[in-house]
Design an enzyme around this catalytic site. Structure first.
Site, PDB file in Angstrom:
ATOM      1  N   ASN A 196      41.510  49.410  41.205  1.00 18.42           N
ATOM      2  CA  ASN A 196      40.284  49.189  41.386  1.00 18.42           C
ATOM      3  C   ASN A 196      38.458  49.631  40.345  1.00 18.42           C
ATOM      4  OD1 ASN A 196      39.066  47.536  44.202  1.00 18.42           O
ATOM      5  ND2 ASN A 196      38.341  49.395  44.367  1.00 18.42           N
ATOM      6  N   VAL A 197      39.124  50.217  39.060  1.00 17.87           N
ATOM      7  CA  VAL A 197      38.707  50.110  38.657  1.00 17.87           C
ATOM      8  C   VAL A 197      37.218  49.270  37.708  1.00 17.87           C
ATOM      9  CG1 VAL A 197      37.813  51.494  36.231  1.00 17.87           C
ATOM     10  CG2 VAL A 197      38.805  52.596  37.768  1.00 17.87           C
ATOM     11  N   GLY A 198      38.185  48.146  37.211  1.00 17.16           N
ATOM     12  CA  GLY A 198      37.839  46.804  36.894  1.00 17.16           C
ATOM     13  C   GLY A 198      38.741  46.205  36.054  1.00 17.16           C
ATOM     14  N   LYS A 199      40.229  46.398  35.830  1.00 21.83           N
ATOM     15  CA  LYS A 199      40.766  45.831  34.921  1.00 21.83           C
ATOM     16  C   LYS A 199      40.829  44.383  35.586  1.00 21.83           C
ATOM     17  CE  LYS A 199      44.706  47.722  36.758  1.00 21.83           C
ATOM     18  NZ  LYS A 199      43.810  48.424  38.020  1.00 21.83           N
ATOM     19  N   THR A 200      40.524  43.234  36.476  1.00 24.29           N
ATOM     20  CA  THR A 200      40.123  42.556  36.166  1.00 24.29           C
ATOM     21  C   THR A 200      39.443  41.887  35.937  1.00 24.29           C
ATOM     22  OG1 THR A 200      42.039  42.174  38.612  1.00 24.29           O
ATOM     23  CG2 THR A 200      40.886  40.221  38.203  1.00 24.29           C
ATOM     24  N   LYS A 259      49.888  38.682  34.670  1.00 22.23           N
ATOM     25  CA  LYS A 259      50.250  39.854  35.135  1.00 22.23           C
ATOM     26  C   LYS A 259      51.822  40.300  35.801  1.00 22.23           C
ATOM     27  CE  LYS A 259      48.009  41.999  39.045  1.00 22.23           C
ATOM     28  NZ  LYS A 259      46.471  43.852  38.689  1.00 22.23           N
ATOM     29  N   THR A 281      50.902  43.870  44.220  1.00 21.19           N
ATOM     30  CA  THR A 281      51.098  43.918  45.138  1.00 21.19           C
ATOM     31  C   THR A 281      49.575  44.228  45.526  1.00 21.19           C
ATOM     32  OG1 THR A 281      50.198  46.880  44.817  1.00 21.19           O
ATOM     33  CG2 THR A 281      53.125  46.263  44.185  1.00 21.19           C
ATOM     34  N   GLU A 317      47.339  41.887  32.541  1.00 23.15           N
ATOM     35  CA  GLU A 317      46.642  43.099  33.282  1.00 23.15           C
ATOM     36  C   GLU A 317      47.807  44.021  34.461  1.00 23.15           C
ATOM     37  OE1 GLU A 317      43.756  42.277  36.405  1.00 23.15           O
ATOM     38  OE2 GLU A 317      44.118  43.850  37.127  1.00 23.15           O
ATOM     39  N   GLY A 318      47.920  45.764  34.027  1.00 20.02           N
ATOM     40  CA  GLY A 318      48.968  46.419  34.608  1.00 20.02           C
ATOM     41  C   GLY A 318      48.414  46.448  36.401  1.00 20.02           C
TER      42      GLY A 318
HETATM   43  P1  GTP Z   1      43.571  46.625  41.285  1.00 23.43           P
HETATM   44  O1  GTP Z   1      43.941  45.530  39.913  1.00 23.43           O
HETATM   45  O2  GTP Z   1      43.569  46.167  42.224  1.00 23.43           O
HETATM   46  O3  GTP Z   1      44.178  47.562  40.543  1.00 23.43           O
HETATM   47  O4  GTP Z   1      42.037  46.127  40.233  1.00 23.43           O
HETATM   48  P2  GTP Z   1      40.923  46.484  39.250  1.00 23.43           P
HETATM   49  O5  GTP Z   1      41.054  47.279  38.390  1.00 23.43           O
HETATM   50  O6  GTP Z   1      41.738  45.139  38.685  1.00 23.43           O
HETATM   51  O7  GTP Z   1      39.758  46.106  39.786  1.00 23.43           O
HETATM   52  P3  GTP Z   1      38.948  44.886  39.655  1.00 23.43           P
HETATM   53  O8  GTP Z   1      38.089  44.394  38.394  1.00 23.43           O
HETATM   54  O9  GTP Z   1      39.556  44.129  40.682  1.00 23.43           O
HETATM   55  O10 GTP Z   1      37.346  45.529  40.594  1.00 23.43           O
HETATM   56  C1  GTP Z   1      37.463  45.984  41.459  1.00 23.43           C
HETATM   57  C2  GTP Z   1      36.098  44.894  42.817  1.00 23.43           C
HETATM   58  O11 GTP Z   1      35.123  45.315  42.094  1.00 23.43           O
HETATM   59  C3  GTP Z   1      36.478  43.307  42.747  1.00 23.43           C
HETATM   60  O12 GTP Z   1      35.666  43.011  43.574  1.00 23.43           O
HETATM   61  C4  GTP Z   1      35.223  43.056  41.196  1.00 23.43           C
HETATM   62  O13 GTP Z   1      34.455  42.124  41.384  1.00 23.43           O
HETATM   63  C5  GTP Z   1      34.210  44.651  41.513  1.00 23.43           C
HETATM   64  N1  GTP Z   1      34.018  44.775  40.351  1.00 23.43           N
HETATM   65  C6  GTP Z   1      34.772  45.542  39.577  1.00 23.43           C
HETATM   66  N2  GTP Z   1      34.069  45.836  37.859  1.00 23.43           N
HETATM   67  C7  GTP Z   1      32.633  44.969  38.421  1.00 23.43           C
HETATM   68  C8  GTP Z   1      31.364  45.414  37.717  1.00 23.43           C
HETATM   69  O14 GTP Z   1      31.233  45.910  36.636  1.00 23.43           O
HETATM   70  N3  GTP Z   1      30.160  44.868  38.077  1.00 23.43           N
HETATM   71  C9  GTP Z   1      30.144  44.542  39.340  1.00 23.43           C
HETATM   72  N4  GTP Z   1      29.421  43.671  40.173  1.00 23.43           N
HETATM   73  N5  GTP Z   1      31.411  43.745  40.654  1.00 23.43           N
HETATM   74  C10 GTP Z   1      32.833  44.507  39.591  1.00 23.43           C
HETATM   75 MG    MG Z   2      43.021  44.094  39.281  1.00 25.36          MG
END
Ligand code: GTP
Ligand code: MG
Length: 227
Positions: A13-17, A38, A42, A115-116
């Site tokens: 949930n840190v922002g990989k995607t 990807k 999970t 993406e991990g």
């Molecule tokens: P996992 O794959 O589930 O481990 O998460 P992740 O590391 O890929 O995180 P992801 O990019 O999904 O970000 C988590 C949530 O925060 C998502 O709903 C994103 O849209 C939101 N988000 C991430 N980074 C930012 C950002 O810099 N700004 C905003 N507004 N939303 C963000």
């Molecule tokens: Mg992700």
């Protein structure tokens, strides 16, 4: 040698995607045909959310990817939102499956962003951790870190893991609204101890260029070893 970037983070949930999507755009602007992968997702009920989002964005930027379906992008999906080891019930991961999937994607692109899941020390099966995938794929790693209190500790722990494994890497901050205290609480340390700091959103082009340079440097080093 293919151009592969493995996107990991200090945690889930840190922002990989989010970061991957921004970098897809940056690499496209640099004239590269992008691809996404990807390997494991999970918490999947229905279509894999990350895989679908990545594929949707990548297909707009590289229409050749329209030949691919979601199963080409996500090799293993599990319903339980947990570490793959738990969600996949400890079953052995078949790395050949990942290699074949990547081969197919790479036939349609110049650079693939992988993406991990979670962070580096997420167990996949009895033997493998997420960090082992970066090795296996021979990818350059991008570590995405957060800007909340505690980010120094989290960032340094992940950097140490990458250094111990001798993996080529860069890292970048994904700051969000609500992280305003970052400039006072954590940034001073990073400014003093690191030469280049990349902020997702602000520095996407510079980061994409630095990643490409890192990949090319690694490839040169590899060929020197061969000679
Ligand atoms: P996992 O794959 O589930 O481990 O998460 P992740 O590391 O890929 O995180 P992801 O990019 O999904 O970000 C988590 C949530 O925060 C998502 O709903 C994103 O849209 C939101 N988000 C991430 N980074 C930012 C950002 O810099 N700004 C905003 N507004 N939303 C963000
Ligand atoms: Mg992700």
């Amino acid at each position: 040698m293919s151009q592969r970037i493995f996107i990991t983070a200090t945690n889930t949930n840190v922002g990989k995607t989010y970061t991957t999507i921004q970098l897809l755009e940056a690499f496209t602007k640099m004239g590269l045909r992008v691809g996404v992968y990807k390997p494991i997702e999970t918490g999947v009920n229905g279509l894999p959310a990350d895989g679908s989002l990545l594929l949707k964005h990548a297909q707009v930027l590289n229409p050749q990817l329209k030949a691919l379906r979601i199963n080409d992008i996500v090799s293993l999906s599990c319903s339980l939102p947990a570490a793959p080891y738990v969600a996949n019930k400890g079953k052995k991961i078949d790395l050949n499956l990942f290699d074949h999937a990547l081969e197919k994607i790479e036939s349609l692109c110049d650079i693939v962003l992988i993406e991990g899941a979670g962070g580096l020390m997420v167990p996949l099966d009895e033997e493998l951790m997420m960090i082992d995938l970066a090795h296996h794929f021979k990818a350059t790693t991008l570590l995405v870190t957060h800007c909340k209190l505690g980010c120094i500790n989290d960032t340094l722990l992940s950097i140490n893991a990458l250094k111990q494994e001798n993996l080529p890497y860069l890292w970048a901050f994904n700051c969000r609204s609500g992280d305003e205290s970052f400039t006072q609480t954590s940034l001073p340390y990073f400014k003093t101890h690191f030469n280049s700091l990349y902020l997702i959103g602000r520095d996407n082009t510079a980061l994409a260029q630095a990643l490409l340079a890192k990949i090319r440097q690694e490839n040169i080093q590899e060929s020197v070893c061969v000679i």
